[in-house]
Design an enzyme around this catalytic site. Structure first.
Site, PDB file in Angstrom:
ATOM      1  N   LYS A 108       0.884  -1.174   0.000  1.00 31.60           N
ATOM      2  CA  LYS A 108       0.000   0.000   0.000  1.00 31.60           C
ATOM      3  C   LYS A 108       0.918   1.218   0.000  1.00 31.60           C
ATOM      4  O   LYS A 108       1.249   1.777   1.054  1.00 31.60           O
ATOM      5  CB  LYS A 108      -0.922  -0.020   1.224  1.00 31.60           C
ATOM      6  CG  LYS A 108      -2.138  -0.914   0.998  1.00 31.60           C
ATOM      7  CD  LYS A 108      -3.133  -0.865   2.135  1.00 31.60           C
ATOM      8  CE  LYS A 108      -4.045   0.339   2.121  1.00 31.60           C
ATOM      9  NZ  LYS A 108      -5.072   0.325   1.073  1.00 31.60           N
TER      10      LYS A 108
HETATM   11  C1  LIG Z   1      -5.999  -1.780  -4.079  1.00 31.05           C
HETATM   12  C2  LIG Z   1      -6.615  -2.470  -2.918  1.00 31.05           C
HETATM   13  N1  LIG Z   1      -7.048  -3.728  -3.056  1.00 31.05           N
HETATM   14  C3  LIG Z   1      -7.617  -4.393  -2.045  1.00 31.05           C
HETATM   15  C4  LIG Z   1      -7.799  -3.807  -0.814  1.00 31.05           C
HETATM   16  C5  LIG Z   1      -8.438  -4.585   0.288  1.00 31.05           C
HETATM   17  O1  LIG Z   1      -7.497  -4.907   1.285  1.00 31.05           O
HETATM   18  P1  LIG Z   1      -7.927  -5.157   2.788  1.00 31.05           P
HETATM   19  O2  LIG Z   1      -8.955  -6.205   2.769  1.00 31.05           O
HETATM   20  O3  LIG Z   1      -6.685  -5.599   3.454  1.00 31.05           O
HETATM   21  O4  LIG Z   1      -8.435  -3.859   3.295  1.00 31.05           O
HETATM   22  C6  LIG Z   1      -7.369  -2.492  -0.620  1.00 31.05           C
HETATM   23  C7  LIG Z   1      -7.539  -1.851   0.677  1.00 31.05           C
HETATM   24  O5  LIG Z   1      -6.655  -1.824   1.469  1.00 31.05           O
HETATM   25  C8  LIG Z   1      -6.754  -1.812  -1.687  1.00 31.05           C
HETATM   26  O6  LIG Z   1      -6.327  -0.563  -1.534  1.00 31.05           O
END
Ligand SMILES: Cc1ncc(COP(=O)(O)O)c(C=O)c1O
Length: 307
Positions: free
Chosen positions: A160
């Site tokens: 991220k």
């Molecule tokens: C691009 C992206 N994909 C998927 C997710 C989902 O991840 P998580 O379930 O860990 O929040 C997120 C959010 O964090 C994201 O920014």
């Protein structure tokens, strides 16, 4: 909608007043986007307690993102977990969203600034359903974006990383401008990846399918939790590459993510998914997910950190 101002923000090891948590405009990350962030939710459970969902896993991913971009935070995962619960308490938040960020401070300018301080902050705010409560109940209308997900030789889908999110912002804006709720992005080969900030699942003939971690997706913590819950419910699961036509022809589809939680997809590119409303497996998983994160399902105590 603007977020409501609370009392405190955790900045570099201290709880400071909300208004005083300012950074200099020369902060390196503001110019070049190198930095790591997370999104975490705390919920008030049916029994009245407040717990953070999978806090250590989120902080581990923050550390992993820092590792990917060779950035050394001043704080450990354990310190950041403690800071998070402390921050929720300081703001009297029984429910809310946590946003840890690790970024490069001011000092040297230019892309090479190895001496600049690596700063860390955690912000908490009140956040309801990311795509709205109707979205959780009725599902969302989506559009396949003209913007393609990051190529693995260009960026790190598993991190991220702040600057990478311009890709998501562009895709989301494009979808909203065209009258849809959310974007779905493909990779450079045309395989379905994920939404602008959420992972994607389909259901076909009773089987739950989501793109594998080796594709250009974030390793979502909700994704992994939902896969586990599905297995526990006896739903067959597979992590497989998906094509656009497989998505159009799915019986059911949904997004997962900390922000969207488990949001059904009712339409892709003006084609109804299944019957154009949340399907039975989606609803079963959504119910189970909410029972675990905030209801009275105590089957995953290791996923919950008490505030
Ligand atoms: C691009 C992206 N994909 C998927 C997710 C989902 O991840 P998580 O379930 O860990 O929040 C997120 C959010 O964090 C994201 O920014």
């Amino acid at each position: 909608m603007a977020i409501e101002k609370l009392k405190k923000i955790w900045l570099d090891g201290e709880l400071v007043d909300w208004e005083s948590a300012n950074i200099h405009v020369l902060s390196h990350s503001l110019h070049y986007g190198l930095g790591a962030f997370e999104g975490i939710r705390a919920y008030q459970r049916t029994n009245g307690s407040t717990t953070v969902f999978r806090l250590p896993e989120h902080m581990q991913r923050l550390m992993d993102t820092c590792k990917l971009i060779a950035m050394k935070p001043e704080f450990t995962k354990e310190q950041l977990c403690r800071a998070s619960t402390e921050l929720l308490r300081a703001n009297d938040l029984t429910e809310g969203y946590l946003r840890p960020i690790v970024f490069v401070g001011d000092g040297t300018m230019g892309v090479y600034a190895p001496e600049n301080r690596i700063r860390t902050a955690i912000i908490a705010w009140k956040w309801g359903a990311y795509l709205g409560t109707t979205a959780l109940e009725q599902g969302v209308r989506t559009k396949i974006s003209a913007w393609v997900r990051h190529h693995p030789s260009i960026a790190f889908a598993k991190g991220k990383i702040m600057g990478q999110y311009t890709n998501s912002v562009l895709a989301k804006r494009e979808a909203k401008t065209a009258g849809y709720d959310e974007a779905i992005m493909l990779d450079t080969h045309g395989h379905v990846c994920e939404g602008s900030g959420e992972n994607l699942f389909i259901v076909k003939n009773g089987k739950l399918i989501t793109p594998p971690l080796s594709s250009s997706i974030l390793g979502g913590i909700t994704r992994e939790s939902v896969l586990q819950l599905a297995r526990e419910l006896g739903i067959p699961v597979a992590e497989e590459l998906l094509t656009r036509d497989q998505l159009y022809l799915a019986d059911e589809a949904f997004f997962t993510g900390t922000a969207v939680e488990l949001t059904p997809i009712r339409e892709v590119d003006d084609r109804a998914i299944g019957e154009g409303k949340p399907g039975p497996i989606t609803l079963r998983l959504q119910q189970r997910y909410f029972d675990v994160v905030k209801g009275n399902d105590e089957s995953h105590p290791d996923w919950l950190t008490l505030v």
